[in-house]
Design an enzyme around this catalytic site. Sequence first.
Site, short mmCIF file in Angstrom:
data_model
loop_
_atom_site.label_atom_id
_atom_site.label_comp_id
_atom_site.label_asym_id
_atom_site.label_seq_id
_atom_site.Cartn_x
_atom_site.Cartn_y
_atom_site.Cartn_z
N GLU A 161 0.84 -1.21 0.00
CA GLU A 161 0.00 0.00 0.00
C GLU A 161 0.87 1.25 0.00
OE1 GLU A 161 -0.48 -2.65 1.90
OE2 GLU A 161 -2.33 -3.43 1.02
N HIS A 199 -11.08 -6.52 8.54
CA HIS A 199 -11.85 -6.24 7.32
C HIS A 199 -13.12 -5.47 7.63
CE1 HIS A 199 -9.30 -9.66 6.32
NE2 HIS A 199 -9.38 -9.30 5.06
#
Lengths: 428, 339
Positions: free
Chosen positions: B62, B131
Amino acid sequence: MAQRPKDNLAPLRLHIPEPKFRPGDKADFSDIVIPPVDVNQRPDEHVNPSDIHPLSYGLVRVLDDDHQAKGSWNPGLDPDKLRLMLRNMLTVRAFDDRMFRAQRQGKTSFYMKSFGEEATSVATTMALHRDDMCFPSYRQQGILITRDYPMVHMMNQIYSNRGDKLKGRQLPIMYSAKDYGFFSVSGNLTTQYPQAVGWAMASASRADTRISAVWCGDGSTAEGDFHSALTFAAVYNAPVIFQVVNNQWAISSFSGFAGSERTTFAARAIGYGIAGLRVDGNDALAVYAAMQWAADRARTNNGPTLIEYFTYRGEGHSTSDDPNAYRPAEEYASWPLGDPVDRLKAHLVKLGEWDDDRHAALLTELSDQVKATQKEAEKNGILGHGLNHSFETMFEDVFEEMPWHLKEQCEQVLEEQRDKFGPDWSAQ
Amino acid sequence: MATKTMNMIEAINSAMDIMLERDPEVVIMGEDVGYFGGVFRATAGLQNKHGKTRVFDTPITECGIIGVGVGMAAYGLRPVPEIQFADYIYPGLDQLVSEAARMRYRSAGDFICPMTVRSPFGGGIFGGQTHSQSPESLFTHICGIKTVIPATPYDAKGLLIAAIEDNDPVIFFEPKRIYNGPFSGYYDRPVEPWSKHEGSDVPEDYYRIELGKAATIREGQAVTVLCYGTMVHVVKAVVADLGIDAEIIDLRCLLPLDIKAIEASVKKTGRCMVVHEATRTSGFGAELAALVQERCFYHLEAPVERVTGFDTPYPHSLEWAYFPGPIRIARAFDKIMKD
């Protein structure tokens, strides 16, 4: 509580790297291997990275011990170009001296010299095209000087005065000069690495011809950004040149804290399958040649290169540290690869293209030029003496358009000034 | 303009499709977004249509994705990276906080960063603590970045187009629980599809919704409820069930914030409740509560009420006990209406 080791197993030991010499020790660099010129020969630019692993461990050199340019890496530059290279490096040195002194005189908050590693920004930039994009770290003032960026802009930035193009927002030396192919200096280390890859990927995706080059230090190769960048560049075969200026020191931490006890920084390339070169960073011709080779590779879609410049940080990290507190004072004098300016000068003298008188005259000329520029810059003010940009500029450029909350805060700071200086105070 | 019934994913896909078509500088990248079309299918078909140099897969870093985006923006492109889950955004945080958000300021406009980072966020899908997070307040705390959160397919498309066209970096958080249908918060009731919701009537062509403008979902006199994302639908369902005359405001954009809409509503109703799924302490609700008491104190009949997730990681098996659902919201209504 620490557990006692099991009787039948040897206790584990934690290794904490330690530099070989500390203040009071005599620096002895005789263990540094300096191969003769051309032991590491220049391969074809289209070579497969896996065929040149020794170049990541060796040392690319051009100038021999007798100051002659030798071997396959010799870029064969004409004397005018060599003199320009010398002049650019000396300009950086004169500029650094003057700005360091300005900080000591209280005219600004901070400064960083690049003494001893001028070749890694000057010679490299000279080997690039003028429109290639540079993503510098904080010690690459040589790029701007080589590209003839007006020195007065640099000084205005250092003084954070009303002439500062960055509106007094950045710490001194964190320049930005898009028109000169010089990316905004961050201050957070190695963040420019993936950015340079992104720029190069964009260029390639547009069938452009420009490439990007990025610099970081030995210490900051430990940042995750470094590894993200090399992964991305390898994956997309990006036309980018990674450069590690291994000047041995990250403030007070020696390069061992970035892993140099085990391998070279150039060898990081091998794991990513990209080309790696380890170069004598104090040999301006070797630096030029390495950059030229890597740039040719990038331009011909042969992908990224990682270059380590093996050099030495001749002075402190910045105006904020005293290197004598963590390393022997005479280390630089003992550095086996010498001084980049002295070596280039000696080479020119050897060629019969330079002499001490001309050198002395050049030093005077550059010193005068820097002093005159400094006077001009100081007309715009020095840090903290009131000639700064207007208070509103603090709130501008956070966004393209100022949202309501910043407008309110801007009004508040103006009211605070009126509280301080009276109701007649004007922002203008 | 011709419209089509779209769910949230289709609307987001349509926004990117249109922007890829309209603006040659738009580039989409992220983990699994290329050939496969994204783990939530938001980029399905885009690589095939627009080519591999405009829509492509990336390595799993990322930091690299955001950092490369900053560099592409410096070149002149308009990158729209996807971070697969908001929970994964943290390795890219330095590139967002210190680089993307500061680029215009630190270079005095020499370089800008017109990048939109899309990322699914929020819980209610049994995603566990990696998540399900709602990290929006981390981004509203950063100066130089905008934070947008749509609650309907119509808004998602119009806001995403505006975000991509914006010349500043934007965090675009997509409430993944409502990708396929608005969620009432009553997890034991049947799930409604988007087709039954007016927000799924989406123009097929280009349109934009200005960033920084809230939407009034329901007009009311008794209490103002400030919410965004999934919680808009939960609040709406609870208000209908309880029969409260609440004014529900979907903020849509946390920064810039539509302070005028908030002020006008709270001054009218005299009560204000903030509902978000994110953890409570230093959540965006704290900012909203502070703003409301600074600006509407003399209009308030009761303390500002916050309904939030708990200050724990998002649990897996106890998801519905964590989620600020109908029971927690009903209790808050009881409290705020009593005073």
